[in-house]
Design an enzyme around this catalytic site. Structure first.
Site, PDB file in Angstrom:
ATOM      1  N   GLN A 203      10.002   1.301  -8.524  1.00  7.66           N
ATOM      2  CA  GLN A 203      10.542  -0.039  -8.788  1.00  7.66           C
ATOM      3  C   GLN A 203       9.513  -0.937  -9.480  1.00  7.66           C
ATOM      4  OE1 GLN A 203      10.876   1.613  -5.909  1.00  7.66           O
ATOM      5  NE2 GLN A 203      12.684   1.022  -4.758  1.00  7.66           N
ATOM      6  N   ASP A 244      11.562  -6.938   3.524  1.00  6.72           N
ATOM      7  CA  ASP A 244      12.951  -6.597   3.843  1.00  6.72           C
ATOM      8  C   ASP A 244      13.343  -7.119   5.211  1.00  6.72           C
ATOM      9  OD1 ASP A 244      12.145  -4.457   1.752  1.00  6.72           O
ATOM     10  OD2 ASP A 244      14.339  -4.461   1.854  1.00  6.72           O
ATOM     11  N   ASN A 254       8.278  -3.796   4.609  1.00  2.00           N
ATOM     12  CA  ASN A 254       8.512  -3.831   3.154  1.00  2.00           C
ATOM     13  C   ASN A 254       8.388  -2.416   2.610  1.00  2.00           C
ATOM     14  OD1 ASN A 254       9.035  -5.422   0.741  1.00  2.00           O
ATOM     15  ND2 ASN A 254       6.942  -4.968   0.135  1.00  2.00           N
TER      16      ASN A 254
END
Ligand code: MRU
Length: 366
Positions: A203, A244, A254
């Site tokens: 990502q 998260d 995370n």
């Protein structure tokens, strides 16, 4: 943020009013493609297959998914089915449950005939609110970068490091970890971002790099293993990552690899901040390691890589020997003691119960 000069969000109602559109993030950075979500199953698939991803955007897509379900069947049983379907898509980001619960609280009070319209209004509200929260994080985090810039010799840049993508693609717009970075860049501060590639799905290399390039922010993609070395060499001034799920005590869940960056930052005296909008704080939890469910994803994400060939086509290749097992835990927990501070829409606080309580006296009693 702008794409090819046009202000663009990651999710928006279609012009005909009959569906929702998203950017298909599995196609970036090699192609910019949008996808139309017309049913509950479309929305659930988009989250599960990571056409949309990032905690706030998962929550926003789930809210739209409830509208897609309720507009054709507003019954309680249809709502419960839609909620369960969406909740099962990805387990770690608490924004998913937060969004579903928020829509439920408002919608079940409505007469059946009005539930669809109410869910649609809420989905729009959640999206607009996400953008406002992220702007708040940008304003709260900007002084951290400004303070470092103020102590730099003229012409020297502020080196930030970020992991995964907690940028505008992970939210409805603006991003969380990137919000202070965009704010600093737009204010004329000389920022440079080390972008962790973030295996296995990359990502950072695919999404954060694409975002920063689009916005003209100087950046350099590095392999995940390079961060510790750069910190030892004094080349990282500040780490900012997303989350998260953050517990009421400040433990941060995370993307896998975040914990190692926090350890390296701690060892080298580099400030390690987490951009945490309030919907990603789970006020019911106190122990991240024991209580946060960690998503296990397919081994194929580890054994294979996707990339662009010189002829422009995109292909997937194997990187491990056939027959080797692969494990793919998608998130990890950074204990609160390794977090310098949480950047929220209400300001920056220590990653502690009392720190969070000082900014959210209305929530911290939960
Ligand atoms: O698996 P992903 O791509 O959904 O993971 C995203 C992250 O870990 C982000 O850092 C997090 O969701 C915060 S996004 C503002």
């Amino acid at each position: 943020m702008k794409v090819a000069g046009y202000p663009t969000r990651t999710i928006w109602p279609s012009v005909d009013g009959d569906a929702v559109e998203i950017i298909d993030q599995t196609r970036l950075p090699h192609a910019f493609a949008t996808v139309r979500l017309a049913t509950l199953n479309d929305a659930a698939h988009a989250i599960r297959a990571m056409l949309v991803r990032g905690a706030p955007l998962i929550g926003a897509t789930a809210a739209w998914g409830l509208w897609l379900a309720l507009r054709s069947d507003p019954s309680d049983s249809a709502f419960n089915h839609a909620r369960a379907t969406l909740l099962a898509t990805r387990p770690t980001a608490v924004n998913l449950r937060w969004a579903l619960d928020r829509v439920r609280a408002q919608v079940v009070r409505q007469p059946l005939a009005e539930r669809g319209a109410a869910a649609r209004r809420l989905a729009i509200e959640i999206c607009d609110e996400d953008v406002a929260l992220n702007r708040g994080i940008g304003a709260a985090g900007l002084p951290l970068i400004g303070a470092i810039a103020a102590h730099k010799p003229p012409g020297e840049r502020v080196n930030l490091l970020t992991h995964c993508n907690a940028g505008w693609l992970a939210t409805v717009d603006v991003g969380t970890a990137t919000a202070p970075i965009y704010a600093a860049h737009d204010a004329g501060l000389p920022v440079h971002v080390w972008v962790d590639e973030t295996r296995p799905r990359n990502q950072g290399a695919s999404l954060t790099a694409w975002e920063l390039l689009n916005h003209g922010v100087p950046h350099t993609v590095i392999v995940d293993n390079a961060g510790g070395h750069l910190m030892q060499c004094g080349q990282v001034d500040l780490v900012i990552v997303g989350t998260d799920r953050t517990t009421a005590t400040g433990d941060v869940c995370n993307k896998i690899g975040t914990y190692l960056k926090a350890l390296a930052a701690h060892d080298n005296g580099v400030p390690f901040y987490v951009a945490a909008p309030s919907p990603s704080i789970d006020w019911t939890l106190r122990d991240g390691l024991r209580e946060i469910p960690i998503e296990e994803r397919a081994a194929r994400e580890v054994t294979h890589l996707t990339g662009r060939l010189p002829d422009g086509s995109v292909t997937t290749v194997a990187v491990t020997p056939e027959g080797s097992a692969a494990a793919n835990p998608a998130f990890d927990i950074t204990p609160a003691r390794l977090v310098t501070g949480l950047i929220t829409e209400r300001g920056v606080c220590p990653a502690t119960s009392s720190g969070l309580r000082s900014l959210f006296p209305d929530r911290a009693g939960l």
